[in-house]
Motif scaffolding. Structure first.
Motif, PDB file in Angstrom:
ATOM      1  N   THR A  55      17.666 -33.035 -12.961  1.00 27.22           N
ATOM      2  CA  THR A  55      16.642 -33.312 -13.466  1.00 27.22           C
ATOM      3  C   THR A  55      15.515 -33.419 -14.173  1.00 27.22           C
ATOM      4  OG1 THR A  55      16.172 -35.095 -12.568  1.00 27.22           O
ATOM      5  CG2 THR A  55      18.356 -36.278 -13.184  1.00 27.22           C
ATOM      6  N   LYS A  56      15.267 -33.261 -15.775  1.00 23.28           N
ATOM      7  CA  LYS A  56      13.966 -32.598 -15.739  1.00 23.28           C
ATOM      8  C   LYS A  56      12.512 -33.634 -14.816  1.00 23.28           C
ATOM      9  CE  LYS A  56      14.734 -31.547 -20.578  1.00 23.28           C
ATOM     10  NZ  LYS A  56      14.316 -30.843 -21.044  1.00 23.28           N
ATOM     11  N   GLU A  57      12.584 -35.076 -14.201  1.00 25.73           N
ATOM     12  CA  GLU A  57      11.688 -35.884 -13.827  1.00 25.73           C
ATOM     13  C   GLU A  57      12.704 -35.434 -12.585  1.00 25.73           C
ATOM     14  OE1 GLU A  57       9.278 -37.973 -17.222  1.00 25.73           O
ATOM     15  OE2 GLU A  57      11.367 -38.969 -16.519  1.00 25.73           O
ATOM     16  N   GLN A  58      11.683 -36.157 -11.389  1.00 31.43           N
ATOM     17  CA  GLN A  58      12.280 -36.348  -9.749  1.00 31.43           C
ATOM     18  C   GLN A  58      11.611 -37.953  -9.103  1.00 31.43           C
ATOM     19  OE1 GLN A  58      11.123 -33.107 -10.712  1.00 31.43           O
ATOM     20  NE2 GLN A  58      12.877 -32.753 -10.969  1.00 31.43           N
ATOM     21  N   LEU A  59      12.416 -38.393  -8.618  1.00 22.57           N
ATOM     22  CA  LEU A  59      11.860 -39.640  -8.061  1.00 22.57           C
ATOM     23  C   LEU A  59      11.398 -39.372  -6.864  1.00 22.57           C
ATOM     24  CD1 LEU A  59      12.252 -42.809  -7.234  1.00 22.57           C
ATOM     25  CD2 LEU A  59      13.646 -42.242  -6.030  1.00 22.57           C
ATOM     26  N   GLY A  60       9.780 -39.869  -7.241  1.00 23.34           N
ATOM     27  CA  GLY A  60       8.541 -39.108  -6.014  1.00 23.34           C
ATOM     28  C   GLY A  60       7.986 -40.640  -5.987  1.00 23.34           C
ATOM     29  N   GLY A  61       8.501 -41.800  -6.231  1.00 21.77           N
ATOM     30  CA  GLY A  61       7.810 -42.777  -5.211  1.00 21.77           C
ATOM     31  C   GLY A  61       8.158 -44.240  -5.818  1.00 21.77           C
ATOM     32  N   TYR A  62       7.475 -45.603  -5.344  1.00 18.17           N
ATOM     33  CA  TYR A  62       8.926 -46.531  -5.832  1.00 18.17           C
ATOM     34  C   TYR A  62       7.458 -47.466  -5.311  1.00 18.17           C
ATOM     35  CZ  TYR A  62       9.030 -47.537  -0.877  1.00 18.17           C
ATOM     36  OH  TYR A  62       8.850 -47.796   0.312  1.00 18.17           O
ATOM     37  N   TYR A  63       7.459 -48.795  -6.000  1.00 17.72           N
ATOM     38  CA  TYR A  63       7.048 -49.752  -5.884  1.00 17.72           C
ATOM     39  C   TYR A  63       7.649 -51.112  -5.809  1.00 17.72           C
ATOM     40  CZ  TYR A  63       2.064 -48.215  -6.078  1.00 17.72           C
ATOM     41  OH  TYR A  63       0.723 -47.676  -6.131  1.00 17.72           O
ATOM     42  N   LEU A  64       7.585 -52.636  -4.881  1.00 15.54           N
ATOM     43  CA  LEU A  64       9.047 -53.497  -4.290  1.00 15.54           C
ATOM     44  C   LEU A  64       7.302 -54.277  -5.059  1.00 15.54           C
ATOM     45  CD1 LEU A  64      11.080 -54.722  -4.180  1.00 15.54           C
ATOM     46  CD2 LEU A  64      10.633 -54.879  -1.501  1.00 15.54           C
ATOM     47  N   ILE A  65       7.268 -54.730  -6.291  1.00 17.91           N
ATOM     48  CA  ILE A  65       7.130 -55.948  -6.384  1.00 17.91           C
ATOM     49  C   ILE A  65       7.921 -57.455  -6.853  1.00 17.91           C
ATOM     50  CG2 ILE A  65       5.501 -54.336  -7.401  1.00 17.91           C
ATOM     51  CD1 ILE A  65       6.735 -55.737 -10.378  1.00 17.91           C
ATOM     52  N   GLU A  66       6.907 -58.388  -6.672  1.00 13.01           N
ATOM     53  CA  GLU A  66       7.105 -59.754  -6.922  1.00 13.01           C
ATOM     54  C   GLU A  66       6.560 -60.198  -8.480  1.00 13.01           C
ATOM     55  OE1 GLU A  66       9.184 -63.215  -6.692  1.00 13.01           O
ATOM     56  OE2 GLU A  66       9.802 -62.063  -4.839  1.00 13.01           O
ATOM     57  N   ALA A  67       7.063 -60.343  -9.100  1.00 19.80           N
ATOM     58  CA  ALA A  67       7.285 -61.005 -10.635  1.00 19.80           C
ATOM     59  C   ALA A  67       8.034 -61.842 -11.028  1.00 19.80           C
ATOM     60  CB  ALA A  67       7.235 -59.650 -11.668  1.00 19.80           C
ATOM     61  N   LYS A  68       7.707 -62.981 -11.913  1.00 19.92           N
ATOM     62  CA  LYS A  68       7.955 -63.946 -12.367  1.00 19.92           C
ATOM     63  C   LYS A  68       8.871 -63.992 -13.314  1.00 19.92           C
ATOM     64  CE  LYS A  68       5.081 -65.073 -15.972  1.00 19.92           C
ATOM     65  NZ  LYS A  68       4.485 -65.626 -17.105  1.00 19.92           N
ATOM     66  N   ASP A  69       9.107 -62.715 -14.298  1.00 18.54           N
ATOM     67  CA  ASP A  69      10.273 -62.397 -14.493  1.00 18.54           C
ATOM     68  C   ASP A  69      10.216 -60.726 -14.869  1.00 18.54           C
ATOM     69  OD1 ASP A  69       8.406 -62.206 -17.453  1.00 18.54           O
ATOM     70  OD2 ASP A  69       9.029 -64.495 -17.131  1.00 18.54           O
ATOM     71  N   LEU A  70      11.059 -60.341 -15.569  1.00 18.93           N
ATOM     72  CA  LEU A  70      10.927 -58.904 -16.759  1.00 18.93           C
ATOM     73  C   LEU A  70       9.875 -58.368 -17.283  1.00 18.93           C
ATOM     74  CD1 LEU A  70      12.833 -55.925 -16.364  1.00 18.93           C
ATOM     75  CD2 LEU A  70      13.656 -57.606 -18.354  1.00 18.93           C
ATOM     76  N   ASP A  71       9.698 -59.867 -17.830  1.00 18.15           N
ATOM     77  CA  ASP A  71       7.925 -59.314 -18.879  1.00 18.15           C
ATOM     78  C   ASP A  71       6.776 -59.126 -17.918  1.00 18.15           C
ATOM     79  OD1 ASP A  71       9.857 -59.503 -21.149  1.00 18.15           O
ATOM     80  OD2 ASP A  71       8.998 -60.949 -21.478  1.00 18.15           O
ATOM     81  N   ALA A  72       7.087 -59.921 -16.653  1.00 23.12           N
ATOM     82  CA  ALA A  72       6.102 -59.132 -15.562  1.00 23.12           C
ATOM     83  C   ALA A  72       5.822 -58.155 -15.566  1.00 23.12           C
ATOM     84  CB  ALA A  72       5.222 -60.719 -15.449  1.00 23.12           C
TER      85      ALA A  72
END
Length: 110
Positions: free
Chosen positions: A69-86
């Motif tokens: 692909t043109k972009e590669q997976l470079g990292g991640y964050y696993l977060i806690e959020a109240k909903d998708l909008d947050a």
């Protein structure tokens, strides 16, 4: 609810165009301060990746990522959020959003 923020960008992006490390540290600090941080790390370059497939009971190993692909997976964050909008708000604040793509995906509770 937990969300995975998958950080994609082109590894070929010149260093001067990438967010400074201090921006990443500040972003992580803001996630922690808000109680949203669960985990997160950068990944080694795709040149260090190994892909594994199992076909007809045979293990196939290839160097590199699965998809080109043109972009590669470079990292991640696993977060806690109240909903998708947050979660989307946090993704928009991620320094990588300026030069790449942040994929937001809910984590399936098991």
């Amino acid at each position: 609810m937990q969300y995975m923020l998958l950080i994609y960008s082109a590894e070929s992006t010149p260093m001067q165009e990438r967010p400074a490390m201090s921006e990443w540290f500040d972003y992580t600090k803001s996630l922690r301060s808000a109680g949203a941080f669960v985990a997160g790390d950068p990944l080694q370059p795709t040149t260090t990746a190994t892909s594994v497939r199992l076909r007809a009971g045979e293990r196939m190993i290839t160097d590199g990522p699965f998809a080109e692909t043109k972009e590669q997976l470079g990292g991640y964050y696993l977060i806690e959020a109240k909903d998708l909008d947050a979660a989307l708000d946090w993704a928009a604040k991620c320094p990588g959003a300026r030069v790449g793509t942040i994929e937001v995906r809910p984590v399936m509770a098991m």
